[in-house]
Design an enzyme around this catalytic site. Structure first.
Site, mmCIF file in Angstrom:
data_model
loop_
_atom_site.group_PDB
_atom_site.id
_atom_site.type_symbol
_atom_site.label_atom_id
_atom_site.label_comp_id
_atom_site.label_asym_id
_atom_site.label_seq_id
_atom_site.Cartn_x
_atom_site.Cartn_y
_atom_site.Cartn_z
ATOM 1 N N VAL A 76 -6.556 10.212 -8.863
ATOM 2 C CA VAL A 76 -7.364 9.469 -7.874
ATOM 3 C C VAL A 76 -7.494 10.189 -6.541
ATOM 4 O O VAL A 76 -8.188 9.703 -5.647
ATOM 5 C CB VAL A 76 -6.850 8.033 -7.621
ATOM 6 C CG1 VAL A 76 -7.004 7.182 -8.854
ATOM 7 C CG2 VAL A 76 -5.437 8.011 -7.114
ATOM 8 N N LYS A 127 -15.964 0.224 -0.913
ATOM 9 C CA LYS A 127 -17.087 0.052 0.035
ATOM 10 C C LYS A 127 -18.416 0.196 -0.710
ATOM 11 O O LYS A 127 -19.313 -0.630 -0.567
ATOM 12 C CB LYS A 127 -16.943 1.113 1.128
ATOM 13 C CG LYS A 127 -18.052 1.150 2.120
ATOM 14 C CD LYS A 127 -17.663 2.093 3.272
ATOM 15 C CE LYS A 127 -18.897 2.578 4.001
ATOM 16 N NZ LYS A 127 -19.162 3.999 3.780
ATOM 17 N N TYR A 183 6.964 9.258 0.988
ATOM 18 C CA TYR A 183 6.503 7.992 0.407
ATOM 19 C C TYR A 183 6.230 6.973 1.517
ATOM 20 O O TYR A 183 5.163 6.364 1.569
ATOM 21 C CB TYR A 183 7.565 7.466 -0.545
ATOM 22 C CG TYR A 183 7.204 6.205 -1.288
ATOM 23 C CD1 TYR A 183 6.179 6.196 -2.226
ATOM 24 C CD2 TYR A 183 7.913 5.025 -1.073
ATOM 25 C CE1 TYR A 183 5.867 5.041 -2.931
ATOM 26 C CE2 TYR A 183 7.602 3.869 -1.773
ATOM 27 C CZ TYR A 183 6.580 3.873 -2.702
ATOM 28 O OH TYR A 183 6.276 2.725 -3.403
ATOM 29 N N THR A 186 11.493 -4.155 -7.823
ATOM 30 C CA THR A 186 11.015 -4.930 -8.968
ATOM 31 C C THR A 186 11.555 -4.296 -10.244
ATOM 32 O O THR A 186 11.739 -3.086 -10.293
ATOM 33 C CB THR A 186 9.467 -4.932 -8.974
ATOM 34 O OG1 THR A 186 9.027 -5.472 -7.724
ATOM 35 C CG2 THR A 186 8.895 -5.757 -10.109
#
Ligand code: UDP
Length: 313
Positions: A58, A106, A146, A176
């Site tokens: 990405v 957008k 990070y 988690t």
């Protein structure tokens, strides 16, 4: 019914989100480059005609044909071991990747939800952490890659909201656990559980007095879905406020697994936060959300997942 893009959709949390939206009747486009994830996490979804997969990084230009109603940006290494092994990809996915995902939101007039993190609070001086707290982060420490990438991602998300009117949401995810965590991702849950199941000693870093608060993945997913559907733009903590020391946590996992593993102590990694507990007042008020699955109940399920993986029938 909506068409939803999930970056990092083959990851631990991403794959649970793919599943959830498919169950809700939505179309899901999962985007991933398998840098810290695995096709195994989504293999069972390919049979679903409403599921589509795009293998892509990405941080490069992203293009998706047709309408997109929502983008959930979950792509990133997320375990301290992973992001220290992949410092530059971590910085790039939080910055360039978030930029590309927001640009697509957008263009498509899609709602955008950023997976942020309790790491934006760093080694916190406010306890428990509420969303008003600005954090205590070491920008040049090992976790900076990070923490600062996610802080930048939050800033960019707010900028796209303010400057371009993109509808944005920010979830700050606390520790988690659950099925599909990577056995070797180096985080405390996979480490402790694989150690107890293998009859090895459990490696507690430092003296084990540092605290964390662990949320079961099904609870987290419910919080994220509610946030996406809400109209709230500010950041929202999602996590389980039940706080434990890491030493107590080790003993709990040993007991629940019925193991005889010993506890051994190892050096505490640099900048390891001393405490962490989400203040979830905002999520309770705005989303009517709080975790339903207690620590031990969730851990039993996670232990079972690792047991099945390590000792298949
Ligand atoms: N930890 C530990 N033993 C391990 C792995 C982690 O004691 O084998 C500790 C770690 O030092 C930290 C906590 O467990 O205090 C949670 O670590 P994790 O890597 O899961 O993520 P963090 O919450 O630090 O981002």
């Amino acid at each position: 019914m909506a068409r939803i893009l999930i970056t990092g959709g083959a990851g631990f949390i991403g794959s649970h989100l793919c599943e959830r939206f498919l169950e809700d009747g939505d179309d899901v486009i999962c985007m991933d480059n398998f840098r810290t994830s695995t096709p195994d996490n989504i293999a069972h979804l390919f049979a679903n005609r409403r599921f589509m997969f795009i293998e892509q990084d990405v941080t490069t230009y992203i293009y998706v044909k047709g309408p997109v109603d929502a983008i959930l940006h979950f792509a990133s290494p997320a375990s301290p071991v992973d992001y220290q092994e992949l410092p530059i990809p971590t910085l790039k996915v939080g910055s360039l990747g978030t930029h590309k995902a927001l640009g697509l939101a957008k263009e498509k007039n899609a709602r955008f939800l950023l997976a942020s993190t309790s790491e934006v609070y760093g080694d916190p001086l406010v306890h428990p952490q509420n969303e008003e707290y600005w954090g205590n982060v070491n920008p040049i420490g090992p976790r900076g890659v990070y923490d600062e990438a996610k802080r930048f991602a939050e800033a960019l998300t707010m900028a796209y909201h303010r400057a371009h009117g993109v509808e944005t949401r920010i979830v700050r995810i606390f520790n988690t656990h659950g099925p599909r965590m990577r056995l070797n991702d180096g985080r405390v849950v996979p480490n402790f559980v694989s150690q107890v199941l293998g009859g090895e000693p459990v490696t507690v870093y430092g003296d084990g007095s540092q605290t964390r608060s662990f949320c079961y993945v099904a609870d987290l997913v419910e919080g994220i879905v509610r946030l996406l559907r809400s109209d709230y733009t500010g950041p929202v903590n999602c996590g389980n406020p039940q706080e434990v020391t890491i030493l107590e946590f080790a003993r709990t996992i040993i007991r629940l697994a019925g193991s005889k593993s010993a506890v051994v102590f190892r050096p505490l990694p640099e900048d390891d936060p001393k405490v962490r507990q989400p203040d979830i007042t905002r999520a309770r008020k705005l989303l009517g959300w709080e975790p339903r699955i207690g620590l031990e109940d969730g851990l039993r399920r996670t232990i079972q997942f690792f047991r099945d993986k390590l000792q298949p029938a």
